[in-house]
Design a protein around this motif. Structure first.
Motif, PDB file in Angstrom:
ATOM      1  N   GLY A 115       0.742  -1.050   0.003  1.00  0.00           N
ATOM      2  CA  GLY A 115      -0.131   0.000   0.049  1.00  0.00           C
ATOM      3  C   GLY A 115       0.977   0.993   0.018  1.00  0.00           C
ATOM      4  O   GLY A 115       1.648   1.254  -1.047  1.00  0.00           O
ATOM      5  N   GLY A 116       0.734   1.972   1.173  1.00  0.00           N
ATOM      6  CA  GLY A 116       1.685   3.390   1.180  1.00  0.00           C
ATOM      7  C   GLY A 116       3.039   2.959   1.631  1.00  0.00           C
ATOM      8  O   GLY A 116       3.550   3.830   1.714  1.00  0.00           O
ATOM      9  N   ASN A 117       3.276   1.678   1.895  1.00  0.00           N
ATOM     10  CA  ASN A 117       4.434   1.267   2.553  1.00  0.00           C
ATOM     11  C   ASN A 117       5.022   2.182   3.510  1.00  0.00           C
ATOM     12  O   ASN A 117       6.159   2.603   3.689  1.00  0.00           O
ATOM     13  CB  ASN A 117       5.823   1.316   1.214  1.00  0.00           C
ATOM     14  N   THR A 118       4.133   2.064   4.524  1.00  0.00           N
ATOM     15  CA  THR A 118       4.464   3.070   5.807  1.00  0.00           C
ATOM     16  C   THR A 118       4.643   2.099   7.044  1.00  0.00           C
ATOM     17  O   THR A 118       4.703   2.577   8.079  1.00  0.00           O
ATOM     18  CB  THR A 118       3.304   4.113   5.945  1.00  0.00           C
ATOM     19  N   GLY A 119       4.623   0.948   6.737  1.00  0.00           N
ATOM     20  CA  GLY A 119       4.596  -0.154   8.029  1.00  0.00           C
ATOM     21  C   GLY A 119       5.873   0.007   8.340  1.00  0.00           C
ATOM     22  O   GLY A 119       6.798   0.452   8.230  1.00  0.00           O
TER      23      GLY A 119
ATOM     24  N   LYS B 259      -5.800   9.974   4.748  1.00  0.00           N
ATOM     25  CA  LYS B 259      -6.141  11.202   4.891  1.00  0.00           C
ATOM     26  C   LYS B 259      -7.431  11.671   3.963  1.00  0.00           C
ATOM     27  O   LYS B 259      -8.182  12.528   4.383  1.00  0.00           O
ATOM     28  CB  LYS B 259      -5.013  11.982   4.772  1.00  0.00           C
ATOM     29  N   SER B 260      -7.205  11.276   2.744  1.00  0.00           N
ATOM     30  CA  SER B 260      -8.304  11.629   1.754  1.00  0.00           C
ATOM     31  C   SER B 260      -9.685  11.108   2.162  1.00  0.00           C
ATOM     32  O   SER B 260     -10.567  11.568   2.002  1.00  0.00           O
ATOM     33  CB  SER B 260      -7.929  10.940   0.402  1.00  0.00           C
TER      34      SER B 260
ATOM     35  N   ALA C 178     -12.842  12.794   3.171  1.00  0.00           N
ATOM     36  CA  ALA C 178     -14.061  12.797   2.598  1.00  0.00           C
ATOM     37  C   ALA C 178     -15.366  12.456   3.426  1.00  0.00           C
ATOM     38  O   ALA C 178     -16.544  13.150   3.342  1.00  0.00           O
ATOM     39  CB  ALA C 178     -14.179  11.377   1.759  1.00  0.00           C
ATOM     40  N   ALA C 179     -15.061  11.937   4.547  1.00  0.00           N
ATOM     41  CA  ALA C 179     -16.072  11.676   5.666  1.00  0.00           C
ATOM     42  C   ALA C 179     -16.222  13.200   6.255  1.00  0.00           C
ATOM     43  O   ALA C 179     -17.286  13.221   6.434  1.00  0.00           O
ATOM     44  CB  ALA C 179     -15.571  10.710   6.619  1.00  0.00           C
ATOM     45  N   ALA C 180     -15.316  13.811   6.608  1.00  0.00           N
ATOM     46  CA  ALA C 180     -15.550  15.232   7.196  1.00  0.00           C
ATOM     47  C   ALA C 180     -16.463  16.038   6.008  1.00  0.00           C
ATOM     48  O   ALA C 180     -17.360  16.720   6.720  1.00  0.00           O
ATOM     49  CB  ALA C 180     -14.245  15.804   7.349  1.00  0.00           C
ATOM     50  N   GLU C 181     -16.315  15.917   5.054  1.00  0.00           N
ATOM     51  CA  GLU C 181     -16.936  16.733   4.052  1.00  0.00           C
ATOM     52  C   GLU C 181     -18.683  16.480   4.367  1.00  0.00           C
ATOM     53  O   GLU C 181     -19.422  17.348   3.926  1.00  0.00           O
ATOM     54  CB  GLU C 181     -16.579  16.449   2.615  1.00  0.00           C
TER      55      GLU C 181
ATOM     56  N   ALA D 173       0.189   8.576  12.587  1.00  0.00           N
ATOM     57  CA  ALA D 173       1.092   9.473  12.374  1.00  0.00           C
ATOM     58  C   ALA D 173       1.401   9.516  10.632  1.00  0.00           C
ATOM     59  O   ALA D 173       1.606  10.587  10.142  1.00  0.00           O
ATOM     60  CB  ALA D 173       2.326   9.070  12.981  1.00  0.00           C
ATOM     61  N   ALA D 174       1.124   8.371  10.031  1.00  0.00           N
ATOM     62  CA  ALA D 174       1.454   8.190   8.690  1.00  0.00           C
ATOM     63  C   ALA D 174       0.042   8.257   7.857  1.00  0.00           C
ATOM     64  O   ALA D 174       0.166   7.792   6.782  1.00  0.00           O
ATOM     65  CB  ALA D 174       2.001   6.896   8.455  1.00  0.00           C
ATOM     66  N   GLU D 175      -1.025   9.116   8.199  1.00  0.00           N
ATOM     67  CA  GLU D 175      -2.021   9.045   7.515  1.00  0.00           C
ATOM     68  C   GLU D 175      -1.906   9.748   6.347  1.00  0.00           C
ATOM     69  O   GLU D 175      -2.950   9.615   5.373  1.00  0.00           O
ATOM     70  CB  GLU D 175      -3.332   9.482   8.658  1.00  0.00           C
ATOM     71  N   GLY D 176      -0.976  10.530   5.962  1.00  0.00           N
ATOM     72  CA  GLY D 176      -0.919  11.315   4.592  1.00  0.00           C
ATOM     73  C   GLY D 176      -0.443  10.395   3.563  1.00  0.00           C
ATOM     74  O   GLY D 176      -0.334  10.775   2.577  1.00  0.00           O
ATOM     75  N   SER D 177       0.144   9.213   4.086  1.00  0.00           N
ATOM     76  CA  SER D 177       0.592   8.338   3.102  1.00  0.00           C
ATOM     77  C   SER D 177       0.091   6.979   2.947  1.00  0.00           C
ATOM     78  O   SER D 177       0.166   6.221   2.199  1.00  0.00           O
ATOM     79  CB  SER D 177       2.219   8.342   3.181  1.00  0.00           C
ATOM     80  N   ALA D 178      -0.299   6.391   4.476  1.00  0.00           N
ATOM     81  CA  ALA D 178      -0.864   5.246   4.506  1.00  0.00           C
ATOM     82  C   ALA D 178      -1.976   4.988   3.645  1.00  0.00           C
ATOM     83  O   ALA D 178      -2.721   5.904   3.650  1.00  0.00           O
ATOM     84  CB  ALA D 178      -1.293   4.929   5.952  1.00  0.00           C
ATOM     85  N   GLN D 179      -2.543   3.715   3.065  1.00  0.00           N
ATOM     86  CA  GLN D 179      -3.633   3.712   2.178  1.00  0.00           C
ATOM     87  C   GLN D 179      -4.472   2.734   2.894  1.00  0.00           C
ATOM     88  O   GLN D 179      -4.177   1.776   3.625  1.00  0.00           O
ATOM     89  CB  GLN D 179      -3.035   2.869   0.609  1.00  0.00           C
ATOM     90  N   ILE D 180      -5.649   2.683   2.389  1.00  0.00           N
ATOM     91  CA  ILE D 180      -6.816   1.869   3.110  1.00  0.00           C
ATOM     92  C   ILE D 180      -6.490   0.699   3.084  1.00  0.00           C
ATOM     93  O   ILE D 180      -6.769  -0.198   4.072  1.00  0.00           O
ATOM     94  CB  ILE D 180      -8.294   2.232   2.478  1.00  0.00           C
TER      95      ILE D 180
END
Length: 457
Positions: free
Chosen positions: A66-70, A113-114, A118-121, A131-138
């Protein structure tokens, strides 16, 4: 083989040049680097299915990424040059947001983060916060059963997954993208894939549970004498604030000292060797008054030695920056050996004391940097050591204490490639055998993320 892959995903969907594959070949910490045969970048579930059919027929090992943030090297290929990386990053559509049913359906490559935005909107909250929510993928969040800052209130990723779409090792697509809160019709098979780290199937889409978005958030930082005082504070806050508590973070004085050293950020409270960062949220009025009252009681009873409540969203962000910079400061401080562990919450003070004693006795000069999610029993017991320190011996020293207290050697980071031997050492043989049977059933050719989580034999 490469031409077969290109026929499925097109030339742009297959990377073969070393410079193009470099970012997919190493982990986030840059401690493990592999040599992928190629990187596959499918655009949809049908392409994932077709690619896996090819790999299954040819016996080609597939490392999903995914985002390779593991933090456990679970998404990195080995050095053989015979494994392919399957990146889900191009599958990045948010398919639906339902504010009434409070669900969000997203493809695996959607950035966390996206999805939060989307949920917030839609006036809703996706409470997974990393901490890695700007790169981590679902897909990776689901496949690793990610934890994070809000587990105390909302649980791990597992508690927020309502449905999954998964592609099995032979290319079979299993569509379970249901949006139901109650579904007791047979086995809840999706639970097998949540936290499996890509060893049982490839998560290609998920339906996530949303919650009402709180109107009021209160953040406070408190100084306490020791971890035992922190637990007394947790008990008091739970009694006074109930289930409004999102996060209860315990940070050592050493952690804040290196954050100040490397980033110039200073904690606005003093007097203790430890600190607690607390966040509460609610939609009804009166939350701030409740937090102020609980804080006043904690100070009066000398459970807390000092404390401050953020007066604005900007001040709250400043308090959180102190916590979020700890890992970065550690990287600047020297070589760190990380331990993502959990113990029963009442055992935290004893574990920390005993682990510190064991490490300092066995490794003179080692510096301890413990911090983490004390509200759910998860501590990142990190140790800054010299370059020649035997990390395996240090791991065993810490994990022996963890297991003695009935804890887990991986609270939220997973096993990946780092902790395979440790899991085999500590986990009961019957549990591992059951896991191997499940893995053999779903992936008889052992092509999915081999060498991760457990050995094949």
């Amino acid at each position: 083989m490469i031409e077969e892959f290109r026929a499925v995903v097109g030339p742009a969907g297959v990377l073969t040049e070393a410079e193009d594959m470099a970012g997919y070949a190493t982990d986030w910490r840059h401690t493990v680097t592999g040599a992928p045969a190629c990187v596959l970048r499918p655009r949809n579930t049908a392409e994932v299915s077709a690619l896996l059919k090819i790999c299954h027929e040819r016996g080609i090992a597939v490392v999903p990424q995914g985002g390779n943030t593991g933090m456990a090297a679970g998404a990195v290929p080995d050095g053989s040059g015979r494994q392919v990386v399957l990146s889900l990053s191009r599958m990045n559509a948010i398919r639906a947001v339902d504010p009434l049913g409070m669900t969000l359906e997203a493809e695996a490559g959607v950035i966390l983060k996206s999805a939060q935005d989307a949920a917030a909107e839609a006036g809703r909250l996706l409470p997974i916060s990393l901490a890695a929510e700007g790169s981590a993928q679902i897909g990776g969040v689901v496949a690793t059963n990610a934890g994070g800052l809000n587990v105390l209130r909302y649980g791990m990723a597992r508690q927020l997954v309502l449905g999954l779409e998964v592609v099995l090792a032979d290319g079979t697509v299993v569509d379970g993208l249901r949006r139901l809160r109650k579904d007791n019709a047979g086995y809840d098979w999706k639970q097998l894939f949540i936290g499996s780290e890509g060893t049982l199937g490839i998560v290609t889409a998920a339906v996530l549970r949303l919650l009402p978005r709180p109107k009021h958030v209160v953040t406070s930082l408190l100084a306490v004498a020791d971890p035992a005082a922190a637990l007394r504070l947790l008990k008091l806050m739970q009694e006074e604030l109930g289930d409004t508590i999102n996060a209860f973070e315990l940070i050592s004085g050493f952690s804040f000292a290196i954050v100040e050293k490397h980033f110039g950020l200073k904690a606005p409270v003093a007097g203790g060797g430890w600190f607690v960062l607390l966040e509460a949220s609610a939609s009804l009025e009166g939350l701030r008054d409740a937090v102020e009252g609980a804080l006043a009681q904690a100070l009066e009873e000398e459970i807390a030695l000092d404390g401050v409540i953020a007066e604005s969203q900007a001040q709250a962000a400043q308090l959180w920056a102190l916590r979020e910079r700890v890992s970065e400061a550690e990287l600047k401080e020297g070589r760190g050996v990380k331990h993502d562990v959990s113990v029963p919450i009442p055992a935290l003070p004893a574990f920390l004391a005993e682990a510190e004693a064991a490490v300092t006795a066995a490794f003179p000069g080692a510096r301890l940097n413990p911090f983490g999610h004390a509200g759910d029993g998860n501590i990142h017991f990190n140790v800054i050591v010299t370059p020649d320190t035997d990390a395996a011996r240090l791991n065993r020293t810490v994990h022996d204490v963890v297991v003695a207290h009935g804890g887990s050697i991986s609270a939220e980071h997973g096993i990946g490639g780092y902790r395979v031997a440790e899991l085999a050492h500590y986990r009961a043989g019957t549990e591992l055998e059951l896991a191997r049977r499940i893995r053999l059933c779903l992936d008889p050719k052992a092509i999915l993320n081999p060498g991760k989580v457990m050995t094949a034999g």
